[in-house]
Design a protein around this motif. Sequence first.
Motif, PDB file in Angstrom:
ATOM      1  N   ILE A 208       0.845  -1.189   0.000  1.00  0.00           N
ATOM      2  CA  ILE A 208       0.000   0.000   0.000  1.00  0.00           C
ATOM      3  C   ILE A 208       0.886   1.246   0.000  1.00  0.00           C
ATOM      4  CG2 ILE A 208      -1.823  -1.202   1.286  1.00  0.00           C
ATOM      5  CD1 ILE A 208      -1.048   0.495   3.715  1.00  0.00           C
ATOM      6  N   LYS A 209       0.308   2.355  -0.447  1.00  0.00           N
ATOM      7  CA  LYS A 209       0.985   3.645  -0.347  1.00  0.00           C
ATOM      8  C   LYS A 209       0.353   4.397   0.812  1.00  0.00           C
ATOM      9  CE  LYS A 209       2.084   3.896  -5.270  1.00  0.00           C
ATOM     10  NZ  LYS A 209       1.958   4.678  -6.528  1.00  0.00           N
ATOM     11  N   ALA A 210       1.149   4.740   1.802  1.00  0.00           N
ATOM     12  CA  ALA A 210       0.613   5.284   3.054  1.00  0.00           C
ATOM     13  C   ALA A 210       1.208   6.649   3.355  1.00  0.00           C
ATOM     14  CB  ALA A 210       0.913   4.321   4.204  1.00  0.00           C
ATOM     15  N   TYR A 211       0.333   7.640   3.608  1.00  0.00           N
ATOM     16  CA  TYR A 211       0.771   9.004   3.883  1.00  0.00           C
ATOM     17  C   TYR A 211       0.670   9.378   5.364  1.00  0.00           C
ATOM     18  CZ  TYR A 211       0.840   9.964  -1.159  1.00  0.00           C
ATOM     19  OH  TYR A 211       1.124   9.957  -2.503  1.00  0.00           O
ATOM     20  N   ASP A 212      -0.405   8.957   6.029  1.00  0.00           N
ATOM     21  CA  ASP A 212      -0.566   9.300   7.445  1.00  0.00           C
ATOM     22  C   ASP A 212      -1.411   8.249   8.127  1.00  0.00           C
ATOM     23  OD1 ASP A 212      -0.126  10.695   9.768  1.00  0.00           O
ATOM     24  OD2 ASP A 212      -1.410  12.390   9.286  1.00  0.00           O
ATOM     25  N   VAL A 213      -1.382   8.238   9.476  1.00  0.00           N
ATOM     26  CA  VAL A 213      -2.125   7.244  10.247  1.00  0.00           C
ATOM     27  C   VAL A 213      -2.799   7.910  11.444  1.00  0.00           C
ATOM     28  CG1 VAL A 213      -0.741   5.211   9.647  1.00  0.00           C
ATOM     29  CG2 VAL A 213      -0.013   6.674  11.525  1.00  0.00           C
ATOM     30  N   ILE A 214      -3.929   7.323  11.856  1.00  0.00           N
ATOM     31  CA  ILE A 214      -4.610   7.719  13.087  1.00  0.00           C
ATOM     32  C   ILE A 214      -4.917   6.449  13.871  1.00  0.00           C
ATOM     33  CG2 ILE A 214      -6.576   8.887  14.130  1.00  0.00           C
ATOM     34  CD1 ILE A 214      -6.920  10.467  11.562  1.00  0.00           C
ATOM     35  N   PRO A 215      -4.158   6.139  14.921  1.00  0.00           N
ATOM     36  CA  PRO A 215      -4.489   4.971  15.746  1.00  0.00           C
ATOM     37  C   PRO A 215      -5.418   5.368  16.895  1.00  0.00           C
ATOM     38  CG  PRO A 215      -2.298   5.794  16.319  1.00  0.00           C
ATOM     39  CD  PRO A 215      -2.865   6.730  15.281  1.00  0.00           C
ATOM     40  N   THR A 216      -6.520   4.651  17.055  1.00  0.00           N
ATOM     41  CA  THR A 216      -7.453   4.938  18.140  1.00  0.00           C
ATOM     42  C   THR A 216      -8.318   3.720  18.415  1.00  0.00           C
ATOM     43  OG1 THR A 216      -9.264   6.382  18.886  1.00  0.00           O
ATOM     44  CG2 THR A 216      -9.118   5.982  16.527  1.00  0.00           C
ATOM     45  N   GLN A 217      -8.397   3.327  19.684  1.00  0.00           N
ATOM     46  CA  GLN A 217      -9.254   2.233  20.126  1.00  0.00           C
ATOM     47  C   GLN A 217      -9.047   0.968  19.306  1.00  0.00           C
ATOM     48  OE1 GLN A 217     -13.217   3.882  20.125  1.00  0.00           O
ATOM     49  NE2 GLN A 217     -12.786   5.232  21.855  1.00  0.00           N
ATOM     50  N   VAL A 222      -5.551   4.600   7.921  1.00  0.00           N
ATOM     51  CA  VAL A 222      -4.385   4.882   7.083  1.00  0.00           C
ATOM     52  C   VAL A 222      -4.853   5.631   5.845  1.00  0.00           C
ATOM     53  CG1 VAL A 222      -2.426   3.923   5.819  1.00  0.00           C
ATOM     54  CG2 VAL A 222      -3.265   2.769   7.879  1.00  0.00           C
ATOM     55  N   THR A 223      -4.279   6.800   5.584  1.00  0.00           N
ATOM     56  CA  THR A 223      -4.623   7.558   4.386  1.00  0.00           C
ATOM     57  C   THR A 223      -3.533   7.416   3.340  1.00  0.00           C
ATOM     58  OG1 THR A 223      -3.599   9.605   5.206  1.00  0.00           O
ATOM     59  CG2 THR A 223      -5.911   9.238   5.751  1.00  0.00           C
ATOM     60  N   GLY A 224      -3.958   7.325   2.097  1.00  0.00           N
ATOM     61  CA  GLY A 224      -3.025   7.209   0.983  1.00  0.00           C
ATOM     62  C   GLY A 224      -3.616   7.831  -0.255  1.00  0.00           C
ATOM     63  N   PRO A 225      -2.891   7.829  -1.364  1.00  0.00           N
ATOM     64  CA  PRO A 225      -3.367   8.488  -2.578  1.00  0.00           C
ATOM     65  C   PRO A 225      -4.563   7.789  -3.214  1.00  0.00           C
ATOM     66  CG  PRO A 225      -1.372   7.263  -3.041  1.00  0.00           C
ATOM     67  CD  PRO A 225      -1.562   7.223  -1.548  1.00  0.00           C
ATOM     68  N   ASP A 226      -4.756   6.505  -2.916  1.00  0.00           N
ATOM     69  CA  ASP A 226      -5.837   5.761  -3.558  1.00  0.00           C
ATOM     70  C   ASP A 226      -6.996   5.443  -2.621  1.00  0.00           C
ATOM     71  OD1 ASP A 226      -4.441   3.979  -1.985  1.00  0.00           O
ATOM     72  OD2 ASP A 226      -4.606   2.313  -3.410  1.00  0.00           O
ATOM     73  N   GLY A 227      -6.912   5.866  -1.352  1.00  0.00           N
ATOM     74  CA  GLY A 227      -8.022   5.576  -0.469  1.00  0.00           C
ATOM     75  C   GLY A 227      -7.683   5.693   1.001  1.00  0.00           C
ATOM     76  N   ILE A 228      -8.689   5.358   1.818  1.00  0.00           N
ATOM     77  CA  ILE A 228      -8.557   5.369   3.266  1.00  0.00           C
ATOM     78  C   ILE A 228      -8.756   3.936   3.758  1.00  0.00           C
ATOM     79  CG2 ILE A 228      -9.483   6.274   5.434  1.00  0.00           C
ATOM     80  CD1 ILE A 228     -10.496   8.685   3.791  1.00  0.00           C
TER      81      ILE A 228
END
Length: 249
Positions: A208-217, A222-228
Amino acid sequence: MKNFLRGLVLISTLWVCQRCGKAGDSISPGTGTGGSTARFTVAGNALYLVTDTDLQAYDISRSDNPRIGSKTTIGTGVETIFPYKNNLFVGTQTGMYIYDLGIPDQPRRLSIYTHFQSCDPVVAQGNYAYVTLRSGTTCRSTSLNTLDVIDISNLSQPKAIASYPMKNPRGLGIDGTTLFVTEGDYGLRVLDASNPLLIRQTQFFEDIKAYDVIPTQKRLIVTGPDGIYQYSYADPNKLQLLSKLSIEP
């Protein structure tokens, strides 16, 4: 374009509104969870956003009547903002700034941790802050690509204690002892940070191509150019893909 806007709404909703009132109730600000590359955040009854040069505070204790607070000039190359406890960690191309929120609408600078000129997302937990430094023309950097660990037990005197080589790190997030680092086109790393002086990799997703992450619960966005993407990390040694929201170019 519609899918892209839908994705932005999803991320914004997760971030800003962890608690919402019933219909007819007065909605009060809540504490959200944002990514490490975010440029605005909510902490308590205040909203903070960064421009390329400034940190702007707003009092949102009354959502129907927000009031502008102080504007703090930081310098050039301001990139990201991350709240932790009663502090803000601001990432810039030349360093990490730590601000005290004792007076919410008037952040007070405590210290600066400087580094080579590079892109600089930052997150914090406990006595440590984690910073990724990435090469790239937009940050006018050289070939530096690292994950740095900063001791913030004394917020007025942050100091680097460890550095780990990466490929091209972008965003990052931490929950407990599990640290996630996005590597852009190279993928997503999952790291065991139980010992900040000896961080070790447990998984590396290169598909996958990964730009940023939000870990919670125990859920990882994971956000990337082709989706969430949404993963479960109930078992941090074995991430499980739960869903994907595709984004059309």
